[in-house]
Design a protein around this motif. Structure first.
Motif, PDB file in Angstrom:
ATOM      1  N   ILE A  84      -5.124   3.381  -2.336  1.00  0.00           N
ATOM      2  CA  ILE A  84      -4.721   4.533  -1.520  1.00  0.00           C
ATOM      3  C   ILE A  84      -5.973   5.190  -0.933  1.00  0.00           C
ATOM      4  CG2 ILE A  84      -3.581   6.788  -1.563  1.00  0.00           C
ATOM      5  CD1 ILE A  84      -2.087   5.739  -4.119  1.00  0.00           C
ATOM      6  N   PRO A  85      -6.001   5.403   0.379  1.00  0.00           N
ATOM      7  CA  PRO A  85      -7.136   6.099   0.994  1.00  0.00           C
ATOM      8  C   PRO A  85      -7.234   7.548   0.505  1.00  0.00           C
ATOM      9  CG  PRO A  85      -5.804   4.978   2.645  1.00  0.00           C
ATOM     10  CD  PRO A  85      -5.019   4.968   1.373  1.00  0.00           C
ATOM     11  N   ASP A  86      -8.429   8.113   0.618  1.00  0.00           N
ATOM     12  CA  ASP A  86      -8.642   9.515   0.235  1.00  0.00           C
ATOM     13  C   ASP A  86      -8.546  10.402   1.480  1.00  0.00           C
ATOM     14  OD1 ASP A  86      -9.366  11.971  -0.734  1.00  0.00           O
ATOM     15  OD2 ASP A  86     -11.209  11.287  -1.709  1.00  0.00           O
ATOM     16  N   TRP A  87      -7.359  11.003   1.681  1.00  0.00           N
ATOM     17  CA  TRP A  87      -7.158  11.878   2.841  1.00  0.00           C
ATOM     18  C   TRP A  87      -7.893  13.207   2.672  1.00  0.00           C
ATOM     19  CZ3 TRP A  87      -4.666  16.618   2.326  1.00  0.00           C
ATOM     20  CH2 TRP A  87      -3.974  16.826   1.123  1.00  0.00           C
ATOM     21  N   GLY A  88      -8.377  13.474   1.451  1.00  0.00           N
ATOM     22  CA  GLY A  88      -9.088  14.725   1.182  1.00  0.00           C
ATOM     23  C   GLY A  88     -10.403  14.858   1.944  1.00  0.00           C
ATOM     24  N   VAL A  89     -10.920  13.749   2.474  1.00  0.00           N
ATOM     25  CA  VAL A  89     -12.176  13.812   3.232  1.00  0.00           C
ATOM     26  C   VAL A  89     -11.934  14.124   4.709  1.00  0.00           C
ATOM     27  CG1 VAL A  89     -13.330  12.179   1.674  1.00  0.00           C
ATOM     28  CG2 VAL A  89     -12.225  11.329   3.749  1.00  0.00           C
ATOM     29  N   THR A  90     -10.677  14.114   5.142  1.00  0.00           N
ATOM     30  CA  THR A  90     -10.383  14.238   6.571  1.00  0.00           C
ATOM     31  C   THR A  90     -10.417  15.697   7.034  1.00  0.00           C
ATOM     32  OG1 THR A  90      -7.997  14.496   6.247  1.00  0.00           O
ATOM     33  CG2 THR A  90      -8.847  12.232   6.434  1.00  0.00           C
ATOM     34  N   LEU A  99       0.877  -1.183   0.000  1.00  0.00           N
ATOM     35  CA  LEU A  99       0.000   0.000   0.000  1.00  0.00           C
ATOM     36  C   LEU A  99       0.903   1.217   0.000  1.00  0.00           C
ATOM     37  CD1 LEU A  99      -2.392   1.872   0.444  1.00  0.00           C
ATOM     38  CD2 LEU A  99      -2.607   1.017   2.766  1.00  0.00           C
ATOM     39  N   ILE A 100       0.993   1.896  -1.141  1.00  0.00           N
ATOM     40  CA  ILE A 100       1.944   3.009  -1.279  1.00  0.00           C
ATOM     41  C   ILE A 100       1.454   3.979  -2.349  1.00  0.00           C
ATOM     42  CG2 ILE A 100       3.411   1.809  -2.984  1.00  0.00           C
ATOM     43  CD1 ILE A 100       4.812   3.931  -0.079  1.00  0.00           C
ATOM     44  N   GLY A 101       1.728   5.266  -2.135  1.00  0.00           N
ATOM     45  CA  GLY A 101       1.437   6.256  -3.172  1.00  0.00           C
ATOM     46  C   GLY A 101       0.845   7.556  -2.674  1.00  0.00           C
ATOM     47  N   VAL A 102       0.298   7.560  -1.461  1.00  0.00           N
ATOM     48  CA  VAL A 102      -0.359   8.787  -0.998  1.00  0.00           C
ATOM     49  C   VAL A 102       0.621   9.957  -0.918  1.00  0.00           C
ATOM     50  CG1 VAL A 102      -0.111   8.419   1.510  1.00  0.00           C
ATOM     51  CG2 VAL A 102      -2.052   9.736   0.612  1.00  0.00           C
ATOM     52  N   ASN A 103       1.863   9.659  -0.551  1.00  0.00           N
ATOM     53  CA  ASN A 103       2.830  10.751  -0.419  1.00  0.00           C
ATOM     54  C   ASN A 103       3.338  11.234  -1.775  1.00  0.00           C
ATOM     55  OD1 ASN A 103       2.960  10.979   2.564  1.00  0.00           O
ATOM     56  ND2 ASN A 103       3.544   8.833   2.353  1.00  0.00           N
ATOM     57  N   ASN A 104       3.311  10.346  -2.779  1.00  0.00           N
ATOM     58  CA  ASN A 104       3.583  10.807  -4.151  1.00  0.00           C
ATOM     59  C   ASN A 104       2.522  11.825  -4.543  1.00  0.00           C
ATOM     60  OD1 ASN A 104       4.696   7.987  -3.844  1.00  0.00           O
ATOM     61  ND2 ASN A 104       5.488   8.415  -5.888  1.00  0.00           N
ATOM     62  N   GLN A 105       1.258  11.501  -4.287  1.00  0.00           N
ATOM     63  CA  GLN A 105       0.156  12.413  -4.621  1.00  0.00           C
ATOM     64  C   GLN A 105       0.272  13.708  -3.809  1.00  0.00           C
ATOM     65  OE1 GLN A 105      -2.650  13.219  -2.415  1.00  0.00           O
ATOM     66  NE2 GLN A 105      -3.372  14.651  -3.988  1.00  0.00           N
ATOM     67  N   TYR A 106       0.539  13.587  -2.532  1.00  0.00           N
ATOM     68  CA  TYR A 106       0.607  14.744  -1.630  1.00  0.00           C
ATOM     69  C   TYR A 106       1.705  15.714  -2.069  1.00  0.00           C
ATOM     70  CZ  TYR A 106       0.824  17.363   2.756  1.00  0.00           C
ATOM     71  OH  TYR A 106       0.805  18.364   3.700  1.00  0.00           O
ATOM     72  N   ILE A 137      -7.971  16.570  -4.822  1.00  0.00           N
ATOM     73  CA  ILE A 137      -7.296  15.477  -4.112  1.00  0.00           C
ATOM     74  C   ILE A 137      -7.939  14.145  -4.502  1.00  0.00           C
ATOM     75  CG2 ILE A 137      -6.857  14.442  -1.835  1.00  0.00           C
ATOM     76  CD1 ILE A 137      -6.835  17.431  -0.770  1.00  0.00           C
ATOM     77  N   ALA A 138      -9.272  14.110  -4.475  1.00  0.00           N
ATOM     78  CA  ALA A 138     -10.001  12.875  -4.816  1.00  0.00           C
ATOM     79  C   ALA A 138      -9.693  12.439  -6.247  1.00  0.00           C
ATOM     80  CB  ALA A 138     -11.499  13.078  -4.637  1.00  0.00           C
TER      81      ALA A 138
END
Length: 203
Positions: free
Chosen positions: A114-120, A72-79, A131-132
């Protein structure tokens, strides 16, 4: 049976007790079903991108074969606003390595979305729709590459979006998932993990 979990903050469980990390929860659920699996070996750290995870794997030098490998990897690439095609190349390489750790059997590898941190609550004031949309692009890539490799896939993004900003589903930083969220992820991953281990035993 041995279990290797590769990732970032979502795998190391930033802000929750060790026992509440989703790979640890998953191993517990498997043992409840009579499947003799070890506690997971975890190579993950908050903030890691695909290339940082790859470098950490080089350093840790895990020795396969593992009965189960999760990625499970990739959220920090997106961020960090990294390029999606760069993500594809680096993710594909990580997936290839994961299959290698699983003794060359892609059926023993589970990719999580990857979870959607944009909802937090943390994302307050940011462009949540953007973000989504970007996370959707990344998840289309990791889903596509998992299918191409013959690996398993579990979508946890929908759970993060439906939980939304419910404070029960995030820890105190308003960003990272809570034990409640991770328990749900473990439940979502359980059927694929059971199938992966059944495939291992038939092998």
């Amino acid at each position: 049976m041995r279990f290797l979990a590769l990732g970032d903050s979502y795998t190391i469980g930033e802000g929750v007790d060790e026992a509440d990390r989703w790979p640890v929860r998953l191993a517990g659920l498997l043992r409840e079903r009579g499947i003799a699996i070890d506690e997971p070996e975890i190579i993950a750290r908050t903030g890691w991108t695909t290339d940082e995870l790859s470098a950490a794997i080089d350093e840790a030098n895990p020795r396969g074969p593992y009965a189960l490998v999760t990625l499970l990897i990739g959220v920090n690439n997106q961020y960090r606003g990294r390029d999606a095609e760069e993500y594809r190349a680096q993710f594909t390489d990580l997936l290839r390595r994961a299959v290698g750790f699983a003794g060359g059997d892609a059926r023993r590898v589970i990719v999580l979305s990857i979870p959607d941190w944009g909802v937090t609550p943390f994302a307050e004031g940011r462009d949540r729709a953007r973000i989504a949309a970007e996370i959707d692009v990344y998840n289309a890539i990791n889903r596509d590459e998992a299918a191409r490799a013959g690996a398993r896939y579990v979508d946890v993004t929908a759970q993060t979006r439906s939980a939304g900003a419910d404070p029960a589903f995030v820890v105190g930083d308003g960003l990272h998932p809570s034990a409640l969220s991770y328990a749900e992820w473990a439940r979502l991953a359980l059927p694929e993990a059971e199938q992966a281990l059944a495939a291992t035993q038939k092998h």
